[in-house]
Motif scaffolding. Sequence first.
Motif, PDB file in Angstrom:
ATOM      1  N   ALA A 339      -2.547  -1.079  15.703  1.00 59.96           N
ATOM      2  CA  ALA A 339      -1.932  -1.150  14.818  1.00 59.96           C
ATOM      3  C   ALA A 339      -2.463  -1.490  13.460  1.00 59.96           C
ATOM      4  O   ALA A 339      -2.565  -0.619  12.603  1.00 59.96           O
ATOM      5  CB  ALA A 339      -0.604  -2.027  14.750  1.00 59.96           C
ATOM      6  N   VAL A 340      -3.272  -2.589  13.264  1.00 61.85           N
ATOM      7  CA  VAL A 340      -4.523  -2.478  12.803  1.00 61.85           C
ATOM      8  C   VAL A 340      -5.257  -1.781  11.592  1.00 61.85           C
ATOM      9  O   VAL A 340      -5.964  -1.174  10.730  1.00 61.85           O
ATOM     10  CB  VAL A 340      -5.169  -4.256  12.033  1.00 61.85           C
ATOM     11  CG1 VAL A 340      -6.038  -4.409  11.787  1.00 61.85           C
ATOM     12  CG2 VAL A 340      -4.360  -5.152  12.910  1.00 61.85           C
ATOM     13  N   HIS A 341      -6.266  -0.726  12.888  1.00 61.20           N
ATOM     14  CA  HIS A 341      -6.790  -0.257  13.109  1.00 61.20           C
ATOM     15  C   HIS A 341      -6.384   1.597  12.184  1.00 61.20           C
ATOM     16  O   HIS A 341      -6.368   2.181  10.984  1.00 61.20           O
ATOM     17  CB  HIS A 341      -7.702   0.578  14.616  1.00 61.20           C
ATOM     18  CG  HIS A 341      -8.747   1.829  14.157  1.00 61.20           C
ATOM     19  ND1 HIS A 341      -9.951   2.018  13.262  1.00 61.20           N
ATOM     20  CD2 HIS A 341      -8.048   2.715  14.467  1.00 61.20           C
ATOM     21  CE1 HIS A 341     -10.264   3.672  13.095  1.00 61.20           C
ATOM     22  NE2 HIS A 341      -9.522   3.633  14.174  1.00 61.20           N
ATOM     23  N   VAL A 342      -5.162   2.104  12.463  1.00 59.59           N
ATOM     24  CA  VAL A 342      -4.334   2.921  12.286  1.00 59.59           C
ATOM     25  C   VAL A 342      -3.733   2.797  10.860  1.00 59.59           C
ATOM     26  O   VAL A 342      -4.471   3.807   9.842  1.00 59.59           O
ATOM     27  CB  VAL A 342      -3.057   3.809  13.821  1.00 59.59           C
ATOM     28  CG1 VAL A 342      -2.373   4.751  12.448  1.00 59.59           C
ATOM     29  CG2 VAL A 342      -4.015   3.966  14.937  1.00 59.59           C
ATOM     30  N   GLN A 343      -3.177   1.918  10.638  1.00 59.64           N
ATOM     31  CA  GLN A 343      -2.627   1.935   9.308  1.00 59.64           C
ATOM     32  C   GLN A 343      -3.338   1.728   8.448  1.00 59.64           C
ATOM     33  O   GLN A 343      -3.139   1.670   7.126  1.00 59.64           O
ATOM     34  CB  GLN A 343      -1.920   0.530   9.452  1.00 59.64           C
ATOM     35  CG  GLN A 343      -0.353   0.729  10.249  1.00 59.64           C
ATOM     36  CD  GLN A 343       0.231   2.206  11.066  1.00 59.64           C
ATOM     37  OE1 GLN A 343       0.602   2.542   8.909  1.00 59.64           O
ATOM     38  NE2 GLN A 343       0.806   3.033  11.546  1.00 59.64           N
ATOM     39  N   MET A 344      -4.424   0.289   8.345  1.00 66.99           N
ATOM     40  CA  MET A 344      -5.442  -0.030   7.758  1.00 66.99           C
ATOM     41  C   MET A 344      -6.027   1.999   7.142  1.00 66.99           C
ATOM     42  O   MET A 344      -7.322   1.616   6.060  1.00 66.99           O
ATOM     43  CB  MET A 344      -6.660  -1.320   8.030  1.00 66.99           C
ATOM     44  CG  MET A 344      -5.702  -1.781   8.345  1.00 66.99           C
ATOM     45  SD  MET A 344      -4.902  -3.155   6.581  1.00 66.99           S
ATOM     46  CE  MET A 344      -5.981  -2.878   4.990  1.00 66.99           C
ATOM     47  N   GLU A 345      -6.786   2.679   8.488  1.00 63.28           N
ATOM     48  CA  GLU A 345      -7.156   4.017   8.351  1.00 63.28           C
ATOM     49  C   GLU A 345      -6.345   4.707   6.997  1.00 63.28           C
ATOM     50  O   GLU A 345      -6.914   4.759   6.039  1.00 63.28           O
ATOM     51  CB  GLU A 345      -8.298   4.003   8.779  1.00 63.28           C
ATOM     52  CG  GLU A 345      -8.843   4.061   9.778  1.00 63.28           C
ATOM     53  CD  GLU A 345      -9.217   4.356   9.005  1.00 63.28           C
ATOM     54  OE1 GLU A 345     -10.524   5.194   8.963  1.00 63.28           O
ATOM     55  OE2 GLU A 345     -10.756   3.432   9.400  1.00 63.28           O
ATOM     56  N   ALA A 346      -4.371   4.189   6.808  1.00 71.22           N
ATOM     57  CA  ALA A 346      -3.893   5.185   6.631  1.00 71.22           C
ATOM     58  C   ALA A 346      -4.341   4.669   4.886  1.00 71.22           C
ATOM     59  O   ALA A 346      -3.980   5.365   4.333  1.00 71.22           O
ATOM     60  CB  ALA A 346      -2.268   5.264   6.753  1.00 71.22           C
ATOM     61  N   LEU A 347      -4.186   3.257   4.424  1.00 70.31           N
ATOM     62  CA  LEU A 347      -3.537   2.407   3.451  1.00 70.31           C
ATOM     63  C   LEU A 347      -5.603   2.788   2.320  1.00 70.31           C
ATOM     64  O   LEU A 347      -5.594   2.863   1.147  1.00 70.31           O
ATOM     65  CB  LEU A 347      -3.596   0.865   4.475  1.00 70.31           C
ATOM     66  CG  LEU A 347      -2.102   0.991   4.047  1.00 70.31           C
ATOM     67  CD1 LEU A 347      -2.168  -0.035   4.805  1.00 70.31           C
ATOM     68  CD2 LEU A 347      -1.025   1.204   3.096  1.00 70.31           C
ATOM     69  N   LEU A 435     -10.504  -1.955   2.124  1.00 68.83           N
ATOM     70  CA  LEU A 435      -8.923  -2.499   2.218  1.00 68.83           C
ATOM     71  C   LEU A 435      -9.219  -3.456   3.294  1.00 68.83           C
ATOM     72  O   LEU A 435      -9.641  -3.035   4.406  1.00 68.83           O
ATOM     73  CB  LEU A 435      -7.768  -1.824   1.814  1.00 68.83           C
ATOM     74  CG  LEU A 435      -7.021  -1.951   1.704  1.00 68.83           C
ATOM     75  CD1 LEU A 435      -7.002  -3.088   0.237  1.00 68.83           C
ATOM     76  CD2 LEU A 435      -5.387  -1.122   1.910  1.00 68.83           C
ATOM     77  N   GLN A 436      -8.578  -4.843   3.372  1.00 70.10           N
ATOM     78  CA  GLN A 436      -9.102  -5.671   4.626  1.00 70.10           C
ATOM     79  C   GLN A 436      -7.488  -6.445   5.175  1.00 70.10           C
ATOM     80  O   GLN A 436      -6.496  -5.943   3.736  1.00 70.10           O
ATOM     81  CB  GLN A 436     -10.060  -7.247   4.254  1.00 70.10           C
ATOM     82  CG  GLN A 436     -11.314  -6.329   4.706  1.00 70.10           C
ATOM     83  CD  GLN A 436     -11.434  -5.905   5.343  1.00 70.10           C
ATOM     84  OE1 GLN A 436     -10.884  -6.488   6.694  1.00 70.10           O
ATOM     85  NE2 GLN A 436     -12.638  -5.816   5.864  1.00 70.10           N
ATOM     86  N   ALA A 437      -7.734  -6.619   6.118  1.00 67.10           N
ATOM     87  CA  ALA A 437      -5.649  -7.358   6.603  1.00 67.10           C
ATOM     88  C   ALA A 437      -6.860  -8.595   7.437  1.00 67.10           C
ATOM     89  O   ALA A 437      -7.827  -8.560   8.085  1.00 67.10           O
ATOM     90  CB  ALA A 437      -5.436  -5.828   7.288  1.00 67.10           C
ATOM     91  N   GLY A 438      -4.878  -9.479   7.654  1.00 71.52           N
ATOM     92  CA  GLY A 438      -5.109 -10.093   8.516  1.00 71.52           C
ATOM     93  C   GLY A 438      -3.973 -10.370   9.741  1.00 71.52           C
ATOM     94  O   GLY A 438      -3.011  -9.759   8.537  1.00 71.52           O
ATOM     95  N   VAL A 707       4.222  -4.611   5.839  1.00 74.87           N
ATOM     96  CA  VAL A 707       5.020  -3.756   6.426  1.00 74.87           C
ATOM     97  C   VAL A 707       4.605  -2.651   7.091  1.00 74.87           C
ATOM     98  O   VAL A 707       4.691  -2.892   8.429  1.00 74.87           O
ATOM     99  CB  VAL A 707       6.083  -3.291   5.869  1.00 74.87           C
ATOM    100  CG1 VAL A 707       6.004  -2.203   5.017  1.00 74.87           C
ATOM    101  CG2 VAL A 707       7.585  -3.623   6.583  1.00 74.87           C
ATOM    102  N   LEU A 708       3.935  -1.776   7.075  1.00 74.65           N
ATOM    103  CA  LEU A 708       2.570  -0.926   8.160  1.00 74.65           C
ATOM    104  C   LEU A 708       2.833  -1.713   9.590  1.00 74.65           C
ATOM    105  O   LEU A 708       2.592  -1.205  10.753  1.00 74.65           O
ATOM    106  CB  LEU A 708       2.299   0.048   7.208  1.00 74.65           C
ATOM    107  CG  LEU A 708       2.596   0.922   6.495  1.00 74.65           C
ATOM    108  CD1 LEU A 708       1.380   2.333   5.534  1.00 74.65           C
ATOM    109  CD2 LEU A 708       4.108   0.987   6.568  1.00 74.65           C
ATOM    110  N   LEU A 709       1.399  -2.211   9.714  1.00 68.21           N
ATOM    111  CA  LEU A 709       0.715  -2.996  10.310  1.00 68.21           C
ATOM    112  C   LEU A 709       1.953  -4.106  11.343  1.00 68.21           C
ATOM    113  O   LEU A 709       1.937  -3.978  12.640  1.00 68.21           O
ATOM    114  CB  LEU A 709      -0.293  -4.283   9.821  1.00 68.21           C
ATOM    115  CG  LEU A 709      -1.419  -3.941   9.178  1.00 68.21           C
ATOM    116  CD1 LEU A 709      -1.265  -2.337   7.560  1.00 68.21           C
ATOM    117  CD2 LEU A 709      -1.646  -5.138   9.298  1.00 68.21           C
ATOM    118  N   VAL A 710       2.516  -4.701  10.496  1.00 71.00           N
ATOM    119  CA  VAL A 710       4.035  -5.214  11.754  1.00 71.00           C
ATOM    120  C   VAL A 710       5.051  -4.247  12.349  1.00 71.00           C
ATOM    121  O   VAL A 710       4.806  -4.402  13.281  1.00 71.00           O
ATOM    122  CB  VAL A 710       4.003  -6.467  10.609  1.00 71.00           C
ATOM    123  CG1 VAL A 710       5.244  -7.307  11.574  1.00 71.00           C
ATOM    124  CG2 VAL A 710       3.617  -7.475  10.202  1.00 71.00           C
TER     125      VAL A 710
END
Length: 840
Positions: A339-347, A435-438, A707-710
Motif C-alpha cells: 500500500a505504501v509503495h503503490v500509493q506513494m508512487e502515485a502521490l 515524498l516520504q511516509a510512515g 488516506v490513500l495509504l490507510v
Amino acid sequence: MAENVRPPGRVRRLYRRLAGYFRAAIDPTLSKRVRIFYAAKGLAALGALGLALLAAYAVILIPFTPSISDIRKAKIDQPSVLVSADGKRLATFKPMNREWVRLNQVSPHVINALIATEDHRFYQHFGVDLRRTATGLLRTLIGDREGGSTLTQQLARNLYPEEIGRKRTITRKIKETIAAIKIEYAYTKKEILETYLNTMPFLYNAFGIEMAARTYFDKRAQQLSVIESATLIAMLKGTSYYNPVLNPERALARRNVVLSQMVKRGVLNQADFDRLKTRPIGLNFERQPEPVGPAPHLAAHIRKWLIDWADRNDKNIYSDGLIVHTTIDSRLQAVANQAVHVQMEALQAVADVEWGVSSERLISSSPSTYVDQRRRVQPFAYFWKTKPGLLDVFIRESTAYRSAVDSGAAPEAALAQLKSNKEFMVKLRADKTRLQAGFVAIDPVTGQVKAWVGSRDFNTDQFDHVAQARRQPGSTFKPFVYGAALEQGMSPDKRFIDRAVEIPLPDGTVWRPSDLSPPTGQSMTAREGLIYSKNTITAQVMQEVGPKKTAELARRMGVDQSKLDEVPSLALGTSPVTPLEMVSAYSTIASGGEYRQPIFITRITDKNGNLLARFATENQRVMSDKTVGNLINMLRDAVDQGTGQAVRARFGVRADVAGKTGTTQKNTDGWFILMHPRLVAGAWVGFNDSRVMMRSTYWGEGGHNAVLLVGDFFQHILDARLIDGGARFPYARPRDSILEPYWDAAKDWLFDTVRDWLFGERAKPAPLPLPPPRRDVERQAPRSEPTERERDRLEDTQERQGQRKLERQREKERLMERLRQKREQWEQEQLEREGYLRER
C-alpha cells in the motif's frame, strides 16, 4: 661480626657468574681459545635467561588471551533471528555482511591458493610454524620485513582483535601464538580453514569468501575459477593495496604471484600457469547490500533495544542465536508495504507534476492522471525555478559544503563548485523532493504492533518516520480536545457559533484560528465541529476545557514521548509527535478507553527453544466508557460524512470504522488514522524537509494523501479476511428521529432569530473584506485582452464556483438519502410494532 654477613642470593650469584664469563672473554692473559669458550658460554647463558624470562612473560599473558571455552564457543556462534507472529523470518542480526558457507561449498582452487600462498606447512604444524617464525625474524633483522604468521595465527587476530591487538609488538606476537595453539586444540584443521575463509574481510562491506565472490565476480564461492580464486587470495596480503577495483595492475601482479606459488607447491602445472598469467582479472563488480527483510525499520528499532536487553542479561545478539518473537503479522506487513509503495508512487507523481508546471490549477482529483503526465513534465522544475534562494540554503546545509569550507575553501567558492557538480545537484534535488511516509498498525485489543513501515524505501532513507520523525499532527489531535471536554461533562450536542475566534495569549499576542472557508455565523454542535473538522469550533471547545487538561488526556492515551506545549493552539495539533504515539492513542479509543503500551516483542528464546523472557502490556483505563462511545460515534461520522469519506467512496470499505484526517499549515503534513475494533492504522505523508510541501491544497490534505495509504491497506486486508470484517464497536449509533433534519433546521432558525433579536448586528457574521486594489500595471492591461494571470484567476473562480455548486448538490442528495433511510426505518419499526401487537 662474620655471623652478620648474608650469603649471596641466586640472582647475585647468576650475575657474578655471567660477569665472570665475560671478564674471562676479554682477559688478555688467557689464550684465544679459552676466551672464545667463555664468550660462547656467556652468550648461551644470556640466551637461556632470555628464554626463561620470555616463557615467564608468556605464562603471565595466558589469562589475557581467549580461553578454550571462548574459542569453542566462537566455533558455534549464531546470530539472533527476528521472526513474525506467524513464524516468518523478518531479519537476522549479524555483526557484518557475511554468509557462512561450509568448506565443501568453496571452490577447491580457493583452498589450494590459500594454503600454497599463506601457509604451505598448514597440515604439519600445531598452530605455529617455528621454521617460518625464525625465517621471518631473521628477515626482519636484516630489514626485509616478512610476516611469519600461520593461517591459525591470522585467524586468532581476526577472531580476537581486542584481546590480541594489531600493533607489531612482542606482546601481540606472544598472545597470537598462545591463541593459535589454543585454536589448534579446539578446532580441527578443516574447521580452521572454514572459519578463516568465512571471517576474512574483502572491502566493500564484504566479509568471508562467499560475499567476496558475489561482490567481485557475481557468483557463488563454489563457482570460482583458478584465476578468480587467486585474485581474492591475493587481496589478503593487503586488501586496499591490492584492491582489483581501484588498483587493477597491482592486483594482477599479485594474482600471478599466487599462481606461481600454486605451481611451486604442486597444485597447478606450469602449462596452466603460462596460459593463465596473461589473462585479465575479469571483474564483475557489484556491491552486495545487506538483506533488509520486510520490516527493516522495525528491525533496526528492535536491534537497539535488544542490544541493551542482552547487555543486562549477559547475552550477545550476534553469537548466542537468540530467537526474538515479534508481534508483526507477516501478511499485514506485506499488505502495508504494498500500500505504501503503490500509493506513494502515485502521490510522488502528483507532487512532481504540480511543481513541474507554472499553473496552480488543480489538474485532477485522480492520481492516475498525474502518473500519465509525469513523463511529459520535468519534476519540480517550477519549484526550483522560483526558489533559487532556497536551493542555495539547501547547498549550504549539506555535508559536502561544510566539508569544503572546513578544508579552507571560501564559502562562495564552495557554493559555486557544488552548483557546478551535476551529480551532487541531482542527488540533492532528489533527496529534498522525495515524498516520504510512515505507516503503523496496532491491535487495540492487545496493544501489539502488527505492521510497521518507516519510509518508502529503507535503502534510500533509513530514517524511521514511525518512531523517530516528530511532525505536527494537525486535526488528528482534535479528538483529544473533544475527549477532554466530554470527560468534563460537555454534551456532544452542545452548540457553538461558527464565528471568528480571537484568543489573547500571555505574551500579548492574539491567536486567531481559521478554516479554509470564512465563518458562516451558523450554530453547530460539538459533534459537527469534529465531524467536519472546524477549527473555529475546536478552538472554542479548547477555551472551555483548557490546554492543560487536553495535554494530560493525550499523554494518558499514549502521546507520552513528545513534548506537548500547553497553549491554545495545541487544539489544532501544533506540537510535533510521532505516528507511533498517535496510533497508540487512537488504539486507546478503539479499546474502550483502556491504554495499552504498544509492544513489538512477545518473547525471547534461545536457539534450543528455551524461554528466556516474556513480554506483555498492562491495561490502564484513562477515559470513561461514555466518552469513548461519543468519540467513536463522532469519528464514525467523520468517515461517513466528513473529511474521511474517501475510505468508503474510493476504497469501498464497508466495515464499522471511525477515523480522522489531519493537515498542517501550508500542506506540510498529511495524516489519517482509522480505527476498526480489531486494528488501528495510521499514516503520515510529507517531505523530510518541511520547507518543501505539496503545492495544491487538495492534494496537501490528509483526506486526499495519507488516506490513500490507510484506505488501500484496509481494503486489501478486509478483502483477504485478515481481520474480522464483521466486528463492530460496542457503541450503538445515536437513534435519530425521522424528523431530526427538520427539527435541526427549525432550531437553527429559532436560534438565529433570537440571537438577532437580542444582539442585533453584533451577532451577524462580519462581512468579507473587500479585495485589495489592483496594481497600476494590472489596471493598464486592456480589458479585452486579459493577462494569463487574470485568465487563471477567472478559471480558478469558475472552478471554485462549480465545486461549491457540486458540493451543494451532493449535500442535497445526502439529505434526501438520509430522509429516505429514516422513513424506511420508521416504516420498519411500525411494521414490527404492529406484528408485536397482533401476536399479543
